[in-house]
Design an enzyme around this catalytic site. Structure first.
Site, PDB file in Angstrom:
ATOM      1  N   TRP A  13      -7.076 -22.325  12.505  1.00 15.20           N
ATOM      2  CA  TRP A  13      -6.097 -22.540  11.454  1.00 15.20           C
ATOM      3  C   TRP A  13      -6.694 -23.494  10.422  1.00 15.20           C
ATOM      4  O   TRP A  13      -7.372 -24.460  10.782  1.00 15.20           O
ATOM      5  CB  TRP A  13      -4.829 -23.188  12.017  1.00 15.20           C
ATOM      6  CG  TRP A  13      -3.930 -22.294  12.792  1.00 15.20           C
ATOM      7  CD1 TRP A  13      -3.133 -21.293  12.300  1.00 15.20           C
ATOM      8  CD2 TRP A  13      -3.705 -22.324  14.209  1.00 15.20           C
ATOM      9  NE1 TRP A  13      -2.428 -20.699  13.310  1.00 15.20           N
ATOM     10  CE2 TRP A  13      -2.763 -21.306  14.508  1.00 15.20           C
ATOM     11  CE3 TRP A  13      -4.204 -23.103  15.252  1.00 15.20           C
ATOM     12  CZ2 TRP A  13      -2.305 -21.062  15.789  1.00 15.20           C
ATOM     13  CZ3 TRP A  13      -3.757 -22.844  16.533  1.00 15.20           C
ATOM     14  CH2 TRP A  13      -2.827 -21.841  16.796  1.00 15.20           C
ATOM     15  N   HIS A  59       3.052 -21.875  11.137  1.00 20.04           N
ATOM     16  CA  HIS A  59       2.888 -20.688  10.294  1.00 20.04           C
ATOM     17  C   HIS A  59       3.096 -21.038   8.825  1.00 20.04           C
ATOM     18  O   HIS A  59       4.024 -21.747   8.465  1.00 20.04           O
ATOM     19  CB  HIS A  59       3.881 -19.595  10.706  1.00 20.04           C
ATOM     20  CG  HIS A  59       3.730 -18.333   9.920  1.00 20.04           C
ATOM     21  ND1 HIS A  59       2.554 -17.616   9.885  1.00 20.04           N
ATOM     22  CD2 HIS A  59       4.605 -17.661   9.115  1.00 20.04           C
ATOM     23  CE1 HIS A  59       2.706 -16.541   9.116  1.00 20.04           C
ATOM     24  NE2 HIS A  59       3.939 -16.558   8.636  1.00 20.04           N
ATOM     25  N   TRP A  60       2.209 -20.498   7.975  1.00 15.14           N
ATOM     26  CA  TRP A  60       2.294 -20.656   6.525  1.00 15.14           C
ATOM     27  C   TRP A  60       2.713 -19.349   5.877  1.00 15.14           C
ATOM     28  O   TRP A  60       2.305 -18.265   6.309  1.00 15.14           O
ATOM     29  CB  TRP A  60       0.936 -21.046   5.941  1.00 15.14           C
ATOM     30  CG  TRP A  60       0.475 -22.431   6.216  1.00 15.14           C
ATOM     31  CD1 TRP A  60      -0.502 -22.814   7.093  1.00 15.14           C
ATOM     32  CD2 TRP A  60       0.936 -23.625   5.591  1.00 15.14           C
ATOM     33  NE1 TRP A  60      -0.668 -24.175   7.055  1.00 15.14           N
ATOM     34  CE2 TRP A  60       0.198 -24.703   6.143  1.00 15.14           C
ATOM     35  CE3 TRP A  60       1.906 -23.893   4.622  1.00 15.14           C
ATOM     36  CZ2 TRP A  60       0.405 -26.021   5.756  1.00 15.14           C
ATOM     37  CZ3 TRP A  60       2.105 -25.212   4.242  1.00 15.14           C
ATOM     38  CH2 TRP A  60       1.361 -26.257   4.803  1.00 15.14           C
ATOM     39  N   ASP A  95       4.970 -13.196   3.175  1.00  9.00           N
ATOM     40  CA  ASP A  95       4.773 -13.674   4.538  1.00  9.00           C
ATOM     41  C   ASP A  95       3.856 -12.705   5.278  1.00  9.00           C
ATOM     42  O   ASP A  95       4.180 -11.524   5.441  1.00  9.00           O
ATOM     43  CB  ASP A  95       6.123 -13.774   5.250  1.00  9.00           C
ATOM     44  CG  ASP A  95       6.061 -14.552   6.552  1.00  9.00           C
ATOM     45  OD1 ASP A  95       4.953 -14.695   7.103  1.00  9.00           O
ATOM     46  OD2 ASP A  95       7.121 -15.010   7.013  1.00  9.00           O
ATOM     47  N   CYS A 108      -2.930 -17.309   8.717  1.00  9.49           N
ATOM     48  CA  CYS A 108      -1.792 -17.356   7.799  1.00  9.49           C
ATOM     49  C   CYS A 108      -2.082 -18.218   6.565  1.00  9.49           C
ATOM     50  O   CYS A 108      -1.750 -17.847   5.442  1.00  9.49           O
ATOM     51  CB  CYS A 108      -0.535 -17.829   8.513  1.00  9.49           C
ATOM     52  SG  CYS A 108      -0.705 -19.415   9.381  1.00  9.49           S
TER      53      CYS A 108
END
Length: 220
Positions: free
Chosen positions: A31, A107-108, A124, A168
């Site tokens: 991430w 989560h982004w 998204d 993400c």
């Protein structure tokens, strides 16, 4: 050995400070953190798309987290220097963290206000994951971008999909850059034609190269 020797500063660019440990996240599979996302947003606004600075605002993750969780009476003065009512396009990185004064989360996704459409668009890469959070954020920031509440829409937009559990944030960076090209430069190639798992994977090395190029140009 001093801590700074083990994790040296790679880039000091305006409000962005990146250490080697930050940049190493781009090697993957990892991430990305808030610092990397904030750098890309700041670079897009102040350098790559500086020709549209009068109509474009890309908020960093710390600002969005504050807006999301702060009391309404604290937000106005905090956002005033950004002059958001004058901006045609406002980009907000959205995360699912609900802890006050702490960015991050699991989560982004990306929320974009389009003034001439009077709508927020939510992109998204995991369909529906941040939908309610993004919708709540849109109505939270609505008075401060001066969106017409009665006519304002919050739309879930078809977005490129990630196929792993860690990209993400990279999708947010890639989608934001593509949308800036569309909105500010008249770019006509559809988002989903260019942003995909393969191109986002390549984007990691491109961002890493950008960081070192900016460090060389602007110094650390």
């Amino acid at each position: 050995m001093a801590a700074e020797d083990k994790n040296p500063i790679v880039l000091n660019f305006n409000d962005s400070l990146l250490h080697k440990s930050d940049v190493d996240l781009l090697i993957g599979p990892h991430w990305i953190n808030d610092q990397l996302l904030n750098f890309c947003f700041e670079y897009y606004e102040k350098e790559q798309f500086s020709h549209s600075a009068d109509k474009l605002a890309l908020l960093n993750a710390d600002v969005v987290q504050f807006v999301k969780l702060a009391q309404d009476n604290d937000i106005g003065n905090f956002l005033a220097p950004l002059n958001l009512p004058s901006k045609q396009f406002v980009f907000l990185p959205v995360n699912d963290n609900q802890v006050v004064n702490q960015t991050g989360g699991n989560h982004w996704s990306l929320l974009v206000y389009i003034r001439n459409k009077q709508e927020f668009r939510h992109y998204d890469s995991l369909e529906g994951r941040n939908q309610e959070i993004a919708r709540t954020l849109a109505y939270k920031i609505q008075p401060y971008v001066q969106a017409p509440r009665g006519r304002m829409k919050v739309l879930e937009v078809e977005s490129p999909r990630q196929t792993n559990g860690y990209d993400c944030g990279m999708f947010v960076i890639a989608v934001a850059e593509h949308l800036c090209k569309e909105l500010c430069e008249g770019y006509t190639i559809p988002l989903n034609d260019l942003v995909n798992p393969e191109s986002v994977s390549k984007k990691r090395s491109q961002v890493k190269e950008l960081i070192y190029n900016v460090a060389e140009e602007f110094g650390t």
